[in-house]
Enzyme design. Structure first.
Site, PDB file in Angstrom:
ATOM      1  N   GLU A 282       0.825  -1.209   0.000  1.00  0.00           N
ATOM      2  CA  GLU A 282       0.000   0.000   0.000  1.00  0.00           C
ATOM      3  C   GLU A 282       0.866   1.268   0.000  1.00  0.00           C
ATOM      4  OE1 GLU A 282      -2.735  -0.825   3.312  1.00  0.00           O
ATOM      5  OE2 GLU A 282      -4.023  -1.914   1.919  1.00  0.00           O
ATOM      6  N   ASP A 361      -8.286  -9.562   3.834  1.00  0.00           N
ATOM      7  CA  ASP A 361      -8.082  -8.497   4.816  1.00  0.00           C
ATOM      8  C   ASP A 361      -9.148  -8.477   5.898  1.00  0.00           C
ATOM      9  OD1 ASP A 361      -6.932  -6.363   6.013  1.00  0.00           O
ATOM     10  OD2 ASP A 361      -7.517  -4.886   4.519  1.00  0.00           O
ATOM     11  N   GLU A 389     -12.436  -3.319  12.030  1.00  0.00           N
ATOM     12  CA  GLU A 389     -12.496  -2.521  10.803  1.00  0.00           C
ATOM     13  C   GLU A 389     -13.622  -2.963   9.874  1.00  0.00           C
ATOM     14  OE1 GLU A 389      -8.820  -2.463   8.608  1.00  0.00           O
ATOM     15  OE2 GLU A 389      -9.706  -1.390   6.917  1.00  0.00           O
TER      16      GLU A 389
HETATM   17  O1  GCW Z   1      -6.874  -3.240   5.237  1.00  0.00           O
HETATM   18  C1  GCW Z   1      -5.907  -2.359   5.389  1.00  0.00           C
HETATM   19  C2  GCW Z   1      -6.419  -1.229   6.212  1.00  0.00           C
HETATM   20  C3  GCW Z   1      -5.314  -0.215   6.335  1.00  0.00           C
HETATM   21  C4  GCW Z   1      -4.117  -0.898   6.998  1.00  0.00           C
HETATM   22  C5  GCW Z   1      -3.721  -2.112   6.175  1.00  0.00           C
HETATM   23  C6  GCW Z   1      -2.592  -2.906   6.775  1.00  0.00           C
HETATM   24  C7  GCW Z   1      -2.449   0.029   8.401  1.00  0.00           C
HETATM   25  O2  GCW Z   1      -7.555  -0.697   5.623  1.00  0.00           O
HETATM   26  O3  GCW Z   1      -5.780   0.848   7.102  1.00  0.00           O
HETATM   27  O4  GCW Z   1      -3.039  -0.041   7.152  1.00  0.00           O
HETATM   28  O5  GCW Z   1      -4.807  -2.959   6.045  1.00  0.00           O
HETATM   29  O6  GCW Z   1      -2.876  -3.919   7.417  1.00  0.00           O
HETATM   30  O7  GCW Z   1      -1.447  -2.542   6.625  1.00  0.00           O
END
Ligand code: GCW
Length: 675
Positions: A282, A361, A389
């Site tokens: 990311e 995720d 989340e």
């Molecule tokens: O799913 C994503 C989250 C991000 C997070 C990422 C991760 C910290 O939406 O907010 O970043 O996972 O686990 O690195």
């Protein structure tokens, strides 16, 4: 603070008056910082429960004696000494020798865990004078990750702001950090990383003299509760902090930079745990920029940390987050395995790969990540998300222990039957030097720490599971309720039902049959069925007028199922054996496809969404039946959260049902209202 909201499960209210006199004198023999925590906890707890101020002495004749084996060996018989010799460093023995209760182990940390064990038993209303317990943790690493930022915000935080940072600074008043350390230690957590894995500009400087003195203060607090402090780092630190022109892990000046940096950190914090690293994920920097792989990247840091016994916790959440939705050959679910499996055996022994429990995720339902256990020669740990989340954000109730138990019990068959995730992360399947569990924490500076008071149960349960994954979800729920709300039978029974049902209820009214997502982009709360369908994140459902689901089979799909060992590979690859709850994760099917339950997919969607909403109404009615036994602030907090959940469930129900009715044109057999 003494409010019921604030104290989580350390309410210290439940008293068995019978034991009161027993506690008047307690001998605590050592004098370390951990021993000081033990004394403080005893004073606080005994004052709160019995209104007594115990004499804390070093008298070997006291009714309760707390000391490491070498201090009290005179009080133990040969067999007991042998038992302790066999215990791990953190394991303890609690025993009654002729009327004297002895808490012992090899280290002060073991004593701290023993004390919390006894205090838990007292809170549960049990007689502790005759306890006879031998316990050790199943996992070496029992960690929480904070996703806290220096500006005070918490990424994916649903409980207010950070307890660590405020307006660009580390908080001056660290009393909440100390209480957090108490809560963590009381359930056996022994490691914490205190900043977001997304390490932004200013947080990059945490590993410099600008912040290290204050971080040391935090590390000291955690140390006195047996919790080792880690920092998340920016892989490009040499560039960002000192203007190097590269962060290439194979370039000498970069390696030298990290060695010097690590030496500096240990000068401030001699018991520093190490680094948590999110790299090439990311948009975070990593070794890929230089054509290097993740073994190169993590080994560079591992070499710098090794002389100090430090560790690198390297995350495997690496995938293409700028995918073209038109491209059906890229499958995000495959990514972690594809990136890491070929590197097995290349990592140093102080590197531990941290792998999210599922391949996507933290969805309400996912298969278990096929990477866990697939690397025989590389330390691994599993990552859970206590923060909700994707599971209701601590507005909606979702007791996650059953989900985690499901993951831990999953049999990978990697070394034949019985090679479960639980045994893999405990280091019992492959001989890992370090392994265990990590989880994204769910706390913040709200009065009750977790937004929804009931979400405290997830933090509690996570800790208990890291220590003993064999505990049943129901047992953990009961323990938590009783310590938190008292032992009234109706409260216990009702709240246990509410907690135990909540994961399935949440699943019922949200994304169906393992497909995941369908959430509002960015915020991830509330429904938006096509919110991610044409975006770059790789999280598609492929619904059209005929059907829905992702074909991940070997023959016609992305081939993801091949990442599983037999027989799981066949189980998932074959549509006839694929479990209903994961059907749409693995297969694309017509709406009229019949599930093993006997229902069609479309009817299942309608039914679960109508019933999911009704189940939320039932949760609320159940909750109302125990109103008179709950104090006002907590009753109010939880009731408010339930109303939010009800609105949310209604929105999900109606949007999902309407969407699929419009797509498919197929009527609900029961002709309920669809818009
Ligand atoms: O799913 C994503 C989250 C991000 C997070 C990422 C991760 C910290 O939406 O907010 O970043 O996972 O686990 O690195």
């Amino acid at each position: 603070q003494t409010s019921t909201m604030y104290n989580m499960w350390l309410q210290y209210k439940i008293v068995n008056e019978n034991n009161k006199d027993f506690w008047r004198e307690v001998a605590v023999l050592s004098n370390s910082c951990i021993a000081r925590s033990i004394k403080e906890e005893l004073r606080f707890a005994l004052n709160s429960m019995y209104k007594i101020a115990p004499d804390i002495t070093t008298n070997h004749q006291a009714k309760i004696v707390i000391g490491v084996i070498k201090e009290i060996s005179g009080l133990l018989n040969g067999k007991q000494k042998e038992i302790i010799a066999d215990l791990p460093e953190e394991g303890y023995l609690i025993t009654n020798n002729q009327g004297q209760l002895i808490l012992t182990g090899k280290t002060d940390k073991a004593l701290l865990y023993a004390v919390f064990h006894v205090l838990r038993e007292v809170q549960l209303g049990n007689d502790v004078t005759s306890l006879n317990v031998v316990e050790g943790p199943k996992n070496i690493l029992r960690m929480v990750n904070q996703w806290d930022n220096l500006d005070g915000s918490v990424e994916r935080g649903y409980s207010g702001n950070s307890i660590f940072y405020e307006n660009g600074e580390i908080v001056k008043d660290k009393s909440r950090i100390r209480d957090y350390a108490r809560f963590l230690a009381s359930v056996g957590i022994n490691a914490i990383s205190i900043n977001n894995v997304n390490v932004w500009e200013e947080e990059t400087y945490f590993i410099t003299k600008k912040y290290l003195p204050e971080i040391k203060e935090i590390a000291d607090i955690f140390k006195s509760y047996g919790v080792t402090l880690y920092l998340s780092i920016n892989f490009a630190s040499p560039i960002a902090i000192d203007g190097l022109d590269t962060a290439d892990p194979l370039v000498d000046k970069v390696r030298k930079w990290w060695k010097e940096k690590v030496t500096e950190i240990y000068q401030y914090i001699p018991y520093f745990g190490g680094f948590v690293v999110k790299a090439d994920s990311e948009h975070r920097p990593g070794p890929f920029t230089y054509g290097r792989d993740h073994a190169d990247g993590s080994n560079m840091l591992a070499e710098a940390l090794a002389p100090y016994n430090g560790k690198v916790i390297w995350r495997c959440f690496v995938y293409n987050c700028v995918q073209d939705w038109r491209d059906r050959s890229t499958d995000r679910a495959r990514a972690a395995y594809d990136h890491f499996k070929p590197l097995d055996g290349k990592f140093h022994e102080n590197v531990i790969l941290q792998i999210k429990n599922g391949p996507m995720d933290f969805q309400v339902r996912e298969p278990v990540s096929p990477l866990i256990g697939a690397m025989e020669h590389t330390n691994q740990m599993v990552e859970f998300q206590i923060a909700q989340e994707y599971t209701g954000q601590q507005r909606d109730l979702c007791y996650l222990i059953p989900q985690w138990k499901h993951v831990l019990k999953f049999d990978t068959h990697i070394k034949g039957e019985g090679t479960t995730i639980e045994e893999i992360v405990a280091g019992n399947v492959h001989s890992y030097k370090y392994s265990g569990l990590a989880a994204v924490s769910n706390i913040g500076n709200d009065d009750n720490w977790t937004g929804n008071t009931l979400a405290q149960a997830n933090l509690y349960g996570y800790g208990r599971l890291t220590w003993n994954p064999g505990l049943a979800a129901e047992t953990i729920a009961k323990e938590w309720i009783q310590q938190t709300f008292g032992k009234k039978e109706s409260v216990l029974k009702t709240m246990e039902e509410i907690l135990m049902d909540s994961w399935h209820i949440y699943e019922n009214y949200t994304a169906p049959l393992g497909i995941g997502w369908m959430v509002t982009p960015h915020s991830h709360y509330g429904p938006n069925i096509d919110g991610y369908e044409y975006s770059r994140w790789g999280t598609y459902h492929f619904a059209d007028r005929q059907g829905i689901g992702v074909d991940r089979t070997i023959e016609t799909g992305t081939g993801y199922t091949a990442q599983y060992e037999m027989p799981n590979q066949l189980l998932y690859n074959n549509i006839d054996t694929c479990p209903d709850e994961l059907l749409l994760f693995f297969h694309h099917v017509p709406y009229k496809y019949t599930l093993k339950s006997g229902k069609t997919v479309i009817q299942h969607i309608y039914d679960t969404h109508f019933s999911g909403y009704e189940q939320v109404e039932q949760l609320i009615s159940k909750w109302e039946t125990i109103k008179e036994h709950i104090d006002v602030p907590r009753y109010k907090n939880i009731s408010e959260r339930f109303s939010m959940q009800k609105r949310n469930a209604k929105e999900w129900r109606d949007q999902i049902n309407t969407y699929f009715y419009r797509k498919s044109g197929i009527e609900d057999e029961k002709r309920r209202t669809i818009y």
